[in-house]
Design a protein around this motif. Structure first.
Motif, PDB file in Angstrom:
ATOM      1  N   GLY A   1       1.731  -5.224   7.070  1.00 62.52           N
ATOM      2  CA  GLY A   1       2.772  -4.426   8.071  1.00 62.52           C
ATOM      3  C   GLY A   1       3.722  -3.369   7.107  1.00 62.52           C
ATOM      4  N   ALA A   2       4.719  -2.126   7.555  1.00 60.99           N
ATOM      5  CA  ALA A   2       5.831  -1.376   7.021  1.00 60.99           C
ATOM      6  C   ALA A   2       6.808  -1.536   7.901  1.00 60.99           C
ATOM      7  CB  ALA A   2       4.520  -0.016   7.748  1.00 60.99           C
TER       8      ALA A   2
ATOM      9  N   VAL B   1      -2.203  -9.154  -3.058  1.00 64.35           N
ATOM     10  CA  VAL B   1      -1.157  -8.263  -2.695  1.00 64.35           C
ATOM     11  C   VAL B   1      -1.014  -6.894  -2.754  1.00 64.35           C
ATOM     12  CG1 VAL B   1       0.878  -8.476  -2.334  1.00 64.35           C
ATOM     13  CG2 VAL B   1       0.375 -10.479  -2.914  1.00 64.35           C
ATOM     14  N   TYR B   2      -1.457  -6.457  -2.075  1.00 66.70           N
ATOM     15  CA  TYR B   2      -1.277  -4.659  -2.448  1.00 66.70           C
ATOM     16  C   TYR B   2       0.225  -4.477  -0.918  1.00 66.70           C
ATOM     17  CZ  TYR B   2      -2.272   0.112  -1.057  1.00 66.70           C
ATOM     18  OH  TYR B   2      -2.450   1.846  -0.165  1.00 66.70           O
ATOM     19  N   ILE B   3       0.529  -3.493  -2.488  1.00 73.17           N
ATOM     20  CA  ILE B   3       1.709  -2.833  -1.619  1.00 73.17           C
ATOM     21  C   ILE B   3       1.666  -0.622  -2.221  1.00 73.17           C
ATOM     22  CG2 ILE B   3       3.870  -2.829  -2.461  1.00 73.17           C
ATOM     23  CD1 ILE B   3       4.063  -4.773  -3.501  1.00 73.17           C
ATOM     24  N   ALA B   4       2.224  -0.557  -0.732  1.00 72.26           N
ATOM     25  CA  ALA B   4       2.088   0.894  -0.880  1.00 72.26           C
ATOM     26  C   ALA B   4       4.381   1.354  -1.048  1.00 72.26           C
ATOM     27  CB  ALA B   4       1.646   1.752   0.122  1.00 72.26           C
ATOM     28  N   ALA B   5       3.786   2.344  -1.918  1.00 74.40           N
ATOM     29  CA  ALA B   5       6.423   2.335  -2.005  1.00 74.40           C
ATOM     30  C   ALA B   5       5.593   3.992  -1.966  1.00 74.40           C
ATOM     31  CB  ALA B   5       6.250   1.871  -2.875  1.00 74.40           C
ATOM     32  N   GLY B   6       7.004   4.456  -1.251  1.00 68.09           N
ATOM     33  CA  GLY B   6       7.313   6.523  -1.437  1.00 68.09           C
ATOM     34  C   GLY B   6       8.068   6.003  -2.477  1.00 68.09           C
ATOM     35  N   VAL B   7       7.829   7.213  -3.469  1.00 73.77           N
ATOM     36  CA  VAL B   7       9.062   6.754  -4.950  1.00 73.77           C
ATOM     37  C   VAL B   7      10.555   7.802  -4.350  1.00 73.77           C
ATOM     38  CG1 VAL B   7       7.169   6.528  -6.314  1.00 73.77           C
ATOM     39  CG2 VAL B   7       7.998   9.077  -5.396  1.00 73.77           C
ATOM     40  N   ASN B   8      11.009   8.387  -3.535  1.00 75.10           N
ATOM     41  CA  ASN B   8      11.624   8.936  -2.583  1.00 75.10           C
ATOM     42  C   ASN B   8      12.518   8.106  -1.412  1.00 75.10           C
ATOM     43  OD1 ASN B   8      11.438  11.260  -4.231  1.00 75.10           O
ATOM     44  ND2 ASN B   8       9.817  11.728  -2.836  1.00 75.10           N
ATOM     45  N   ASP B   9      11.330   6.992  -1.030  1.00 71.39           N
ATOM     46  CA  ASP B   9      12.272   6.080  -0.123  1.00 71.39           C
ATOM     47  C   ASP B   9      13.645   5.708  -0.174  1.00 71.39           C
ATOM     48  OD1 ASP B   9      12.588   4.968   2.332  1.00 71.39           O
ATOM     49  OD2 ASP B   9      10.524   3.359   1.799  1.00 71.39           O
ATOM     50  N   PRO B  10      14.232   5.855   0.746  1.00 72.67           N
ATOM     51  CA  PRO B  10      15.979   6.284   0.828  1.00 72.67           C
ATOM     52  C   PRO B  10      16.565   4.677   1.307  1.00 72.67           C
ATOM     53  CG  PRO B  10      15.411   7.301   2.467  1.00 72.67           C
ATOM     54  CD  PRO B  10      14.152   7.251   2.043  1.00 72.67           C
TER      55      PRO B  10
ATOM     56  N   TRP C   1      -1.919 -17.214   4.806  1.00 72.41           N
ATOM     57  CA  TRP C   1      -2.257 -15.789   4.204  1.00 72.41           C
ATOM     58  C   TRP C   1      -4.340 -16.334   3.314  1.00 72.41           C
ATOM     59  CZ3 TRP C   1      -1.174 -14.695   9.168  1.00 72.41           C
ATOM     60  CH2 TRP C   1      -0.060 -15.370   9.859  1.00 72.41           C
ATOM     61  N   ALA C   2      -4.349 -15.278   3.269  1.00 71.43           N
ATOM     62  CA  ALA C   2      -5.427 -15.388   2.389  1.00 71.43           C
ATOM     63  C   ALA C   2      -5.017 -13.438   1.588  1.00 71.43           C
ATOM     64  CB  ALA C   2      -7.020 -14.710   3.598  1.00 71.43           C
ATOM     65  N   LEU C   3      -4.271 -12.927   2.349  1.00 73.11           N
ATOM     66  CA  LEU C   3      -4.271 -11.612   2.248  1.00 73.11           C
ATOM     67  C   LEU C   3      -3.072 -10.973   2.226  1.00 73.11           C
ATOM     68  CD1 LEU C   3      -6.336  -9.768   0.428  1.00 73.11           C
ATOM     69  CD2 LEU C   3      -6.376  -8.485   2.323  1.00 73.11           C
ATOM     70  N   GLY C   4      -2.094  -9.915   1.998  1.00 71.74           N
ATOM     71  CA  GLY C   4      -1.067  -9.411   2.076  1.00 71.74           C
ATOM     72  C   GLY C   4      -1.253  -8.000   2.029  1.00 71.74           C
ATOM     73  N   LEU C   5      -0.523  -6.650   2.794  1.00 71.44           N
ATOM     74  CA  LEU C   5      -0.785  -5.578   2.762  1.00 71.44           C
ATOM     75  C   LEU C   5       0.555  -5.334   3.294  1.00 71.44           C
ATOM     76  CD1 LEU C   5      -3.823  -5.347   4.479  1.00 71.44           C
ATOM     77  CD2 LEU C   5      -3.804  -5.301   2.104  1.00 71.44           C
ATOM     78  N   ALA C   6       1.416  -5.078   2.100  1.00 67.43           N
ATOM     79  CA  ALA C   6       2.773  -4.680   2.524  1.00 67.43           C
ATOM     80  C   ALA C   6       2.972  -3.147   2.342  1.00 67.43           C
ATOM     81  CB  ALA C   6       4.204  -5.072   1.382  1.00 67.43           C
ATOM     82  N   SER C   7       3.888  -2.089   2.834  1.00 65.21           N
ATOM     83  CA  SER C   7       4.041  -0.890   2.683  1.00 65.21           C
ATOM     84  C   SER C   7       5.670  -0.149   3.150  1.00 65.21           C
ATOM     85  CB  SER C   7       3.395   0.321   4.029  1.00 65.21           C
ATOM     86  OG  SER C   7       3.425   1.341   3.819  1.00 65.21           O
TER      87      SER C   7
END
Length: 619
Positions: free
Chosen positions: A474-475, A551-560, A493-499
């Protein structure tokens, strides 16, 4: 033939058609869906309806476009590396206002550009950058109302008259916003949460100098607060009526409020689910939007007769609608299987962008699962073939949002790769009544995960899902629930994808934008200093040492909204114990408006799943 067999046959046919389209173009089908040109529902100028404004990804980045409907000419208005989607036409159609932030951080100023094109200029000189909190423009250009939000000032509202200096007319530490300006430009409708409940706004009508005319407040200062929302002043000079959304009967419904006499007329429409509305341009009726069980439809309500007439739209979801001066209605429609289009009640496609069309996907099935708080609605998409399938539980953000039967390129990509996709409208979601939406308070995150666990159990026992190949993903709030679920349900859970997730709730609270702090205080009952045990119980960081799945994580460096520092704290804890994880940081805010960036992120998730999950063949 039963319903399940019918759905399966339709899924296989859609998948075959998509595969054929992909072979013809040379690009993977899932990438075609992202790259295909899209347009939003065009907004139009109140006093110049031939002038319109819409958003499109035609250049590969979502930007604003001006459209002269008489001549057919379209012109790109904005051109920025990280895209632009917030814009509005002045009522006379002479200018376009657009919000300029920095690299997706949502903090900036309003700019103005002539409709025909030309140089951009600051629209409200004298106002420092801020987060936007509503905007209302007078019909003759003499009145501008700007809502602003900053960490230092809370929410402020400024009025600019006749191009003069902005004057502050409202200030409060709690979240608020500009709802609308009356047709004659003399009254302002504000939504505010001065009572401290950011989920349930009260309404205040003020004059241009800020003096109060009247107020409408359904809050009681407790757990049974009811929310109100501004839907718009009547589009007729001298008409003091305001269309308002309310929750007095446990769902969203419209009422008409005469702000001078105080008279309220509730519109008792015999429709299940949530009901919203907006005025027809001549004020004779209302365009009613009806949302129920992940689908939506449109009606016209005649104010003189009280008659309700259904407007013919296909089964699926209406992503927005507007009534035109000639009485026709234009709407953005899609379903999970059919890509979006801007349609009209004339039967025509209103705005058809040039270029290749997005391939379709498979339809959704509706599933109702008994959960600890009542029946949970889930939407399921199946790939071709027989299960059990590896399955992505794609959790929506918000939390005050819901998944619908509408087209989404992300879930369709997983279906193309052989995964089933399950989307869940957990407690906290909108569209299932006020009690369902308000159920989150104090046990934030944990309540949603109880509903997700119930649907997971159904998916396994029904034969849809392989219990050894379940992905929680999820995001935004969905990313938060992903990390929290990996820690509190480590065997599930076998895997996690967090945005762009909340990962460390306490740090997130201190770093996030002010209106989200107000929301967190409402959900959790106070600040981290006032109720530390609740923030601890609801924070993924508390359970990070229990995480077993990659775990895979995607992150915006300017995220408020979900700031980077709190994600770094969580990642550092994963790294300290050698947990399998990958982090992708990108130069934008809470998501990206750049098509290639979106494709890259989906590709990275697919490849991460391929490496760490014993699933279908390669990407």
């Amino acid at each position: 033939m039963n319903d399940d067999a019918r759905t399966s046959a339709g899924s296989e046919a859609s998948a075959a058609a998509a595969a054929s389209a992909g072979s013809a173009s040379g690009l993977p089908v899932w990438e075609q869906r992202f790259r295909a040109p899209r347009v939003s529902l065009p907004d139009w100028a109140e006093d110049a309806p031939e002038r319109a404004l819409f958003v499109s990804n035609a250049t590969g980045t979502y930007e604003l476009y001006a459209w002269d409907r008489d001549s057919g000419e379209q012109r790109q208005v904005t051109d920025r590396p990280n895209g632009t989607t917030d814009g509005v036409l002045t009522p006379d159609g002479r200018a376009i206002w657009w919000f300029a932030d920095t690299d997706g951080d949502e903090f900036g100023v309003w700019m103005r550009q002539p409709f025909e094109g030309g140089a951009d200029e600051p629209a409200v000189p004298g106002l420092d950058p801020s987060y936007p909190a509503g905007l209302a423009l007078g019909r003759d250009g003499s009145v501008v109302v700007v809502g602003r939000s900053t960490d230092e000032d809370g929410t402020t509202v400024h009025v600019v008259r006749d191009g003069g200096e902005p004057t502050e007319i409202y200030r409060h530490e709690e979240s608020a916003g500009v709802g609308d300006l009356s047709h004659d430009g003399t009254l302002i409708a504000l939504e505010h949460t001065e009572h401290g409940d950011a989920m349930h706004a009260a309404l205040r009508i003020v004059r241009l100098d800020g003096s109060m005319v009247t107020e409408l407040d359904d809050s009681k200062g407790g757990t049974e607060d009811l929310g109100l929302e501004v839907l718009g002043f009547a589009p007729v000079d001298g008409d003091p009526r305001l269309l308002v959304g309310h929750q007095r009967r446990g769902r969203w419904e419209p009422l008409i409020w005469d702000v001078t006499t105080g008279e309220q007329t509730e519109l008792l429409l015999d429709l299940p689910g949530d009901v919203s509305a907006e005025w027809y341009p001549d004020g004779s009726g209302l365009l009613v939007g009806h949302s129920f069980e992940a689908r939506s439809e449109l009606y016209r309500y005649d104010l003189a007769t009280g008659g309700l007439t259904r407007i013919d739209t296909p089964p699926g979801s209406v992503g927005g609608a507007t009534a035109r001066p000639d009485g026709t209605v234009e709407y953005l429609w899609s379903s999970a299987a059919v890509p979006p289009a801007v349609r009209s009640t004339t039967g025509e496609v209103v705005l058809d962008p040039p270029g290749p069309k997005a391939p379709g996907s498979v339809p959704v099935e509706d599933v109702w699962v008994e959960g600890p708080g009542g029946k949970v609605h889930a939407l399921v998409q199946r790939p071709a073939g027989d299960g059990p399938f590896p399955t992505v539980f794609d959790i929506h953000g918000g939390p005050t949002w819901h998944d619908s039967d509408e087209f989404a390129a992300g879930p369709a990509a997983w279906v193309d790769h052989g995964y089933a996709v399950v989307r869940i409208n957990y407690r906290g979601s909108t569209g299932y009544g006020r009690e369902w939406t308000d159920a989150l308070k104090h046990r934030v995150g944990l309540i949603e995960l109880e509903d997700i666990a119930a649907v997971r159990e159904w998916a396994v026992t029904s034969g849809l899902s392989d219990p050894a190949r379940l992905i929680l993903a999820g995001a935004s709030w969905g990313g938060y629930l992903t990390l929290l679920g990996l820690g509190t349900q480590p065997g599930a859970w076998a895997l996690g994808l967090a945005s762009v997730p909340v990962a460390d709730y306490v740090t997130a609270y201190h770093d996030e934008m002010e209106n989200l702090k107000a929301m967190d205080r409402t959900l959790l009952g106070g600040t981290p200093e006032e109720v530390p045990e609740r923030y601890e119980a609801s924070s993924p960081l508390t359970y990070v040492d229990a995480v077993k799945a990659p775990v895979y994580i995607a992150a915006g460096v300017n995220d408020p909204r979900c700031p980077i520092r709190q994600i770094d704290n969580y990642v550092a804890r994963l790294a300290s114990r050698g947990a399998i994880h990958e982090v992708y940081r990108y130069d934008a805010g809470h998501g990206s408006l750049v098509v290639e960036e979106r494709i890259k992120q989906v590709r990275l998730e697919l490849e991460f799943a391929e490496r760490h999950l014993s699933g279908p063949a390669g990407v």
